[in-house]
Design a protein around this motif. Structure first.
Motif, short mmCIF file in Angstrom:
data_model
loop_
_atom_site.label_atom_id
_atom_site.label_comp_id
_atom_site.label_asym_id
_atom_site.label_seq_id
_atom_site.Cartn_x
_atom_site.Cartn_y
_atom_site.Cartn_z
N LEU A 75 0.83 -1.20 0.00
CA LEU A 75 0.00 0.00 0.00
C LEU A 75 0.86 1.26 0.00
O LEU A 75 0.55 2.25 -0.68
N LEU A 76 1.97 1.23 0.74
CA LEU A 76 2.82 2.42 0.83
C LEU A 76 3.48 2.74 -0.51
O LEU A 76 3.84 3.90 -0.77
N TYR A 78 2.06 2.85 -3.19
CA TYR A 78 1.13 3.67 -3.95
C TYR A 78 0.93 5.05 -3.33
O TYR A 78 0.02 5.79 -3.73
N ALA A 79 1.75 5.40 -2.34
CA ALA A 79 1.63 6.72 -1.73
C ALA A 79 1.87 7.79 -2.79
O ALA A 79 2.78 7.67 -3.62
N PRO A 80 1.07 8.85 -2.80
CA PRO A 80 1.19 9.88 -3.83
C PRO A 80 2.60 10.48 -3.88
O PRO A 80 3.17 10.82 -2.84
N SER A 97 5.00 12.06 2.21
CA SER A 97 4.17 11.08 1.50
C SER A 97 3.89 9.87 2.38
O SER A 97 2.77 9.37 2.45
N LEU A 98 4.92 9.39 3.11
CA LEU A 98 4.74 8.20 3.95
C LEU A 98 3.87 8.48 5.16
O LEU A 98 3.05 7.66 5.56
N LEU A 100 1.48 10.64 5.42
CA LEU A 100 0.07 10.77 5.00
C LEU A 100 -0.54 9.39 4.76
O LEU A 100 -1.70 9.14 5.09
N GLN A 101 0.26 8.49 4.18
CA GLN A 101 -0.28 7.19 3.79
C GLN A 101 -0.19 6.16 4.91
O GLN A 101 -1.03 5.27 5.01
N GLY A 102 0.88 6.25 5.74
CA GLY A 102 1.14 5.16 6.67
C GLY A 102 0.80 5.43 8.12
O GLY A 102 1.11 4.62 8.98
N SER A 103 0.15 6.58 8.42
CA SER A 103 -0.12 6.92 9.82
C SER A 103 -1.06 5.93 10.49
O SER A 103 -1.05 5.80 11.70
#
Length: 610
Positions: A75-76, A78-80, A97-98, A100-103
């Protein structure tokens, strides 16, 4: 329901004794019923079956957790904007980016590498023990476009990570880096794996060594080394359950199952499952104690509940309810009761206490209102007098300086001496006014600090030392300044910190007639410690309490020329306002040492925006 007086007025200790006797009788009946010759074999048989199923369930749960880690890694990727940030090696963009996506992914570690396998960013939530060789193998797979999971073990600390790698591809489909994520196999991980259960415990075993458990009591797994053959069989892919009960180092008896854990397609560890429940006791006991349970338990429990509720629980509940209402502000509430036992006497004592509290609160409120009115009058007076006194006093100082400089005509030596005394006296009076105003602000809680960051303490101490040299004059006193060059910048009010040190050093200069005064500063943990050591007369033990009391002075202070007695109380309050403290050590005849401790960063101080 009202109990008869002879029961209601019994002492609480007697009531509790009756309760203990009843409980004891019940326990004796139950314990005697539990003795059965066939219980052990039935418990082992049922326990083995249950533990086999439990081990299989935990195997599947571990596989699900492994899949979660693998999915999180994928999933990470695909972080923008992550791939572009990795290609540009822009660490800030990667981190943003991480985050925002991985919190929300509940990971303990995230590592990002570029296409050459170079680590660009590491984000960890805990102390992570690493194994560079194992990580390098995973990264090589990821750079070859292969997503994989693996167990990473740090042999030095015997700690393990459940890790997953995913290739990070750009818009053209080329691998430009990898995202490696991991969860630490620690007690929290094991507790989650075990569904937060308390009667069943699990342990993670790698190469015969205990890595982590879901409990701080590891004694229950202390004997798995004695069952090396069962651990080895589990490593070959078969769940193995002990054929009999095992006793741990604490004497606790339980069953243990060993289940293989497949990570990355290979069996890499063993899960030990320990159960302390005897699942079949209930069915055995139903046959042997049915009659005794129905007759004794129902009658005893009903009688016990009625007795406890009427004589203990209900009175205590009423007392607690009244106490809560009084605590919430309803001071008119009182306890009602007629019993003569300890609870009844407690209720009457409570009422007397409530009456006294209500009376004291009324008196205190009146005194507080009177004190507040007096404080308001004092504050208004000081605010008015500060303006009325300071303005003309500054004028006196300035005009006296003009005359002294000859602006208004030549002055002779006697006039210069007189004008100098006028200026010094006016400055002294102005300082006294400032001290009284500072003390008033401190007492009223209206003292405010002008907070700055990166204050250079060394510059402040140089200013203090220069002032001290002027105060010492011709005295045979050596002034020493010892400041650590590596002192960090402080967060605080520069002017107030200077005021603290000037007050402390000025006192040392006033009382020291010969010898030395040493000003030292060094860092200790998150604070800076400052010390002012002198060789003055010292402070007698009976005078220690007066040093930090407003408008009070020691006998030595009075002999040395008096003052207002406000300098040290103000300095202590200013140090505490910074989140620090001020104290001293002194031996009569051997001098004194005053210590100031200031935090480098104080959470309750907010710098002023300019």
């Amino acid at each position: 329901m009202r109990l008869p007086p002879f029961i209601r007025d019994l002492s609480l200790s007697l009531k509790l004794n009756v309760l203990v006797i009843i409980v004891f009788v019940i326990l004796v009946v139950l314990l005697s019923a539990l003795i059965s010759s066939g219980v052990r074999s039935l418990v082992v048989t049922f326990g083995q079956t249950q533990l086999q199923e439990d081990a299989s369930l935990l195997q599947q749960h571990f596989a699900d957790l492994e899949q979660e880690v693998s999915s999180a890694s994928n999933l990470l990727t695909y972080a923008p904007d992550l791939a572009a940030a990795v290609e540009a090696e822009n660490i800030n963009r990667i981190r943003t980016s991480l985050l925002l996506q991985g919190s929300a992914l509940h990971l303990d570690a995230i590592y990002v590498t570029n296409g050459d396998g170079k680590n660009l960013l590491s984000i960890t939530q805990a102390d992570i023990a690493r194994n560079p060789a194992s990580e390098a193998k995973l990264i090589a797979l990821g750079l070859n476009g292969i997503a994989s999971t693996a167990l990473i073990v740090a042999e030095e600390t015997n700690s393990a990570l459940l890790a997953a790698i995913s290739p990070l591809k750009n818009s053209a489909g080329r691998a430009v880096g990898t995202v490696l994520v991991a969860r630490s196999i620690n007690p929290a991980f094991m507790l989650n794996l075990n569904f937060d259960r308390s009667a069943t415990h699990v342990a993670f075993i790698h190469q015969g060594e205990l890595v982590a458990t879901d409990t701080s009591d590891v004694a229950g797994f202390a004997n798995f080394n004695d069952q090396a053959a069962r651990v080895a069989e589990a490593q070959r892919g078969t769940i193995n359950v002990s054929p009999e009960f095992v006793s741990d180092d604490n004497g606790l008896v339980h069953l243990v199952a060993y289940a293989p854990l497949v990570i990355g397609g290979e069996t890499q560890a063993v899960l030990a499952v320990r159960s302390e429940q005897l699942f079949t006791l209930q069915s055995q006991l139903i046959d042997s104690v049915r009659f005794a349970t129905v007759v004794v338990a129902i009658g005893t429990v009903i009688g016990l509940l009625i007795f406890m509720r009427a004589s203990i629980i209900s009175p205590i509940s009423k007392l607690n309810g009244v106490a809560e209402q009084i605590a919430s502000g309803d001071l008119k509430q009182r306890v009602s009761g007629e019993s003569q036992d300890e609870i009844g006497r407690l209720g009457r004592t409570f009422n007397e206490m409530a009456n006294q509290i209500e009376q004291r609160i009324t008196e205190t409120q009146a005194a507080r209102e009177e004190a507040e009115r007096a404080n308001q009058v004092k504050s208004a007076f000081l605010a008015s007098m500060s303006h009325e006194l300071r303005t003309p006093l500054n004028s006196v100082i300035n005009f006296s300086k003009f005359v002294l400089k000859g602006v208004m005509g030549p002055v002779n030596e006697r006039q210069e001496e007189a004008l100098g005394k006028v200026i010094n006296s006016a400055k002294h009076l102005l300082q006294l006014i400032n001290d009284v105003l500072d003390m008033s602000k401190i007492e009223s809680g209206s003292l405010s600090l002008f907070v700055e960051e990166n204050i250079d303490l060394k510059d402040i101490l140089k200013t203090v030392a220069a002032t001290a040299e002027g105060l010492l004059g011709e005295k045979p006193v050596a002034l020493q300044l010892e400041v650590d060059d590596s002192l960090p910048g402080l967060t605080g009010d520069r002017k107030r910190i200077l005021q603290i040190m000037l007050n402390v050093v000025s006192n040392a200069c006033k009382f020291t007639q010969d010898g030395h005064i040493k000003i030292a500063a060094h860092r200790q943990d998150g604070h800076i410690n400052l010390a002012v050591e002198d060789t003055g007369p010292g402070i007698a033990p009976e005078d220690h309490g007066a040093v930090f009391e407003a408008f009070k002075q020691t006998d030595t202070g009075l002999r040395q020329g008096g003052g207002t007695g406000l300098g040290m109380p103000i300095s202590r309050s200013l140090a505490e306002a910074h989140g620090g403290r001020l104290w001293f050590e002194s031996v009569p005849g051997s001098g004194s040492t005053f210590y100031v401790e200031l935090p480098i960063k104080s959470e309750h101080l907010t710098p002023v925006s300019i």
